[in-house]
Design a protein around this motif. Structure first.
Motif, mmCIF file in Angstrom:
data_model
loop_
_atom_site.group_PDB
_atom_site.id
_atom_site.type_symbol
_atom_site.label_atom_id
_atom_site.label_comp_id
_atom_site.label_asym_id
_atom_site.label_seq_id
_atom_site.Cartn_x
_atom_site.Cartn_y
_atom_site.Cartn_z
ATOM 1 N N LEU A 105 5.379 29.069 -0.063
ATOM 2 C CA LEU A 105 4.587 28.027 -0.722
ATOM 3 C C LEU A 105 3.217 28.558 -1.163
ATOM 4 C CD1 LEU A 105 5.468 25.022 1.608
ATOM 5 C CD2 LEU A 105 6.047 25.227 -0.818
ATOM 6 N N ILE A 106 2.556 29.362 -0.325
ATOM 7 C CA ILE A 106 1.248 29.891 -0.713
ATOM 8 C C ILE A 106 1.404 30.899 -1.841
ATOM 9 C CG2 ILE A 106 1.097 31.821 0.926
ATOM 10 C CD1 ILE A 106 -1.729 29.395 -0.144
ATOM 11 N N LEU A 110 1.808 12.243 1.275
ATOM 12 C CA LEU A 110 2.777 12.946 2.124
ATOM 13 C C LEU A 110 2.761 12.380 3.534
ATOM 14 C CD1 LEU A 110 2.538 16.766 1.256
ATOM 15 C CD2 LEU A 110 4.448 15.222 0.844
ATOM 16 N N GLY A 111 1.553 12.111 4.031
ATOM 17 C CA GLY A 111 1.448 11.529 5.365
ATOM 18 C C GLY A 111 2.163 10.193 5.458
ATOM 19 N N ALA A 112 2.045 9.392 4.393
ATOM 20 C CA ALA A 112 2.705 8.085 4.383
ATOM 21 C C ALA A 112 4.222 8.232 4.277
ATOM 22 C CB ALA A 112 2.170 7.252 3.225
ATOM 23 N N LEU A 113 4.685 9.141 3.433
ATOM 24 C CA LEU A 113 6.116 9.276 3.182
ATOM 25 C C LEU A 113 6.849 10.003 4.310
ATOM 26 C CD1 LEU A 113 6.037 10.209 -0.618
ATOM 27 C CD2 LEU A 113 6.774 8.045 0.378
ATOM 28 N N GLY A 147 -0.322 21.127 -1.312
ATOM 29 C CA GLY A 147 -0.129 19.984 -0.424
ATOM 30 C C GLY A 147 0.986 20.228 0.576
ATOM 31 N N LEU A 148 2.121 20.768 0.102
ATOM 32 C CA LEU A 148 3.235 21.068 1.003
ATOM 33 C C LEU A 148 2.884 22.213 1.948
ATOM 34 C CD1 LEU A 148 6.207 20.709 -1.505
ATOM 35 C CD2 LEU A 148 5.681 19.189 0.416
ATOM 36 N N TYR A 149 2.145 23.203 1.437
ATOM 37 C CA TYR A 149 1.708 24.311 2.295
ATOM 38 C C TYR A 149 0.861 23.779 3.455
ATOM 39 C CZ TYR A 149 -1.032 28.364 3.812
ATOM 40 O OH TYR A 149 -1.653 29.326 4.565
ATOM 41 N N ALA A 150 -0.127 22.934 3.129
ATOM 42 C CA ALA A 150 -0.995 22.387 4.166
ATOM 43 C C ALA A 150 -0.204 21.521 5.144
ATOM 44 C CB ALA A 150 -2.122 21.583 3.524
ATOM 45 N N PHE A 151 0.764 20.770 4.624
ATOM 46 C CA PHE A 151 1.568 19.891 5.479
ATOM 47 C C PHE A 151 2.375 20.696 6.493
ATOM 48 C CE2 PHE A 151 5.570 17.742 6.422
ATOM 49 C CZ PHE A 151 5.116 16.519 6.893
ATOM 50 N N PHE A 152 3.102 21.715 6.015
ATOM 51 C CA PHE A 152 3.932 22.502 6.917
ATOM 52 C C PHE A 152 3.097 23.430 7.797
ATOM 53 C CE2 PHE A 152 7.183 21.481 3.654
ATOM 54 C CZ PHE A 152 8.088 20.840 4.493
ATOM 55 N N LYS A 153 1.922 23.821 7.286
ATOM 56 C CA LYS A 153 1.036 24.672 8.080
ATOM 57 C C LYS A 153 0.592 23.950 9.351
ATOM 58 C CE LYS A 153 -1.829 28.407 8.005
ATOM 59 N NZ LYS A 153 -1.423 29.794 7.822
ATOM 60 N N ARG A 154 0.455 22.627 9.262
ATOM 61 C CA ARG A 154 0.068 21.845 10.439
ATOM 62 C C ARG A 154 1.083 21.981 11.566
ATOM 63 N NH1 ARG A 154 -0.863 15.807 8.586
ATOM 64 N NH2 ARG A 154 -0.969 15.590 10.856
#
Length: 310
Positions: A86-87, A120-123, A166-173
């Protein structure tokens, strides 16, 4: 449910965060200097020359053991491989956009990103959006629709950067590693493909590394300009409230916007004159909700345990 109080903002945290966002804001100038080099070659060198910087930081912090343990965990490696892909996509889109006079679209993408993250947080996490957050997201979506209507197609750079980051940050968490260790693992996983690509490129008479001293130095410099801001950010994020980081992140797209208009002479007209103010209004609304939420958490943390909301 109880809320642990966040530490107060520290001057050192501000310094780290401002250094990170300021460096990212100036990055278009560096990417414009390598615009004559194919983006794939630039990205390969970003990976290769980032690794020594990231490894040196881990050695200095004495966190090498974390990385060695991660290499023995297949599930963690698979997650790191996903964030690495993703990055890489994000970097490719960004480098291409600067070299092809689409820096304004890049700025738009990074402006939209925090609003995409709350979606993304909501979905995906079931987080509830407040009424004002819904208004902010709707404004951003309408801005994209307006630009699409004028261009006849989606603003691909903005959408691509928004989704990839956005997806990178989401999965990075979900990656159970510290930010410095995680970034080092990502570039380690990307190292062999990057080396193989450059070997193939030079084997077919291509490649700019070694062709001139200026190109060689610029390609080596892709590592530090990639890794150092990420390290600044990782350290600053530990010393600042989330609401502070949430507001400071607009420094980068604002700098990109100003550079695109004033230095790169990209046209700021038509739908862009409508879409960007809509995005800015959405971000003001989002920032207000972020600050209000942080204040509510601090008030709850000061309450006696028996009086805190569950």
């Amino acid at each position: 449910m109880t809320h642990a109080p966040q530490p107060a903002d520290s001057p050192k945290g501000f310094a780290y965060a401002l250094a990170a966002y300021g460096s990212w804001g100036l990055l278009p100038l560096y990417m414009k200097a390598v615009a004559h080099i194919p983006p794939t070659e630039v990205i390969a060198h970003r990976v290769i020359w980032s690794l020594p910087v990231a490894a040196a930081v881990l050695i200095q912090q004495r966190r090498g053991a974390d990385l060695r343990q991660a290499l023995g965990r297949p599930r963690l490696l698979a997650m790191a491989a996903l964030t690495a892909v993703l990055i890489t996509i994000n970097w490719l889109i960004y480098v291409w956009s600067i070299g092809n006079d689409r820096a304004l679209e890049a700025a738009l993408g990074y402006y939209i990103n925090p609003l995409f993250s709350i979606c993304l947080g909501a979905l995906l996490l079931g987080e509830r959006l407040s009424r004002m957050q819904l208004v902010a997201v709707a404004l951003a979506a309408l801005a994209v629709v307006i630009m699409t209507a004028e261009n006849g197609s989606l603003p691909a750079v903005a959408v691509g950067l928004t989704f990839s980051w956005g997806l990178y940050a989401f999965f990075k968490r979900s990656l159970p590693l510290g930010p410095n260790q995680g970034f080092t693992l990502e570039v380690m996983l990307l190292l062999l493909p990057a080396l193989a690509y450059l070997a193939w490129l030079h084997g077919h008479g291509g490649g700019h590394f070694g062709g001139s001293w200026s190109d060689t130095l610029l390609l080596i410099g892709c590592g530090p300009v990639t890794a150092i801001p990420l390290m600044f950010y990782a350290n600053g994020a530990k010393l600042l409230r989330l609401s502070t980081i949430g507001v400071l992140q607009y420094i980068t797209p604002t700098m990109i916007f100003l550079i695109a208009v004033w230095l790169f002479d990209e046209p700021f007209e038509g739908a862009r004159r409508i879409a960007f103010p809509m995005i800015w209004a959405a971000l003001v609304i989002y920032s207000v909700t972020l600050i209000q939420s942080a204040r509510a958490r601090r008030r709850a943390a000061r309450l006696p345990t028996a009086l805190r909301p569950d």
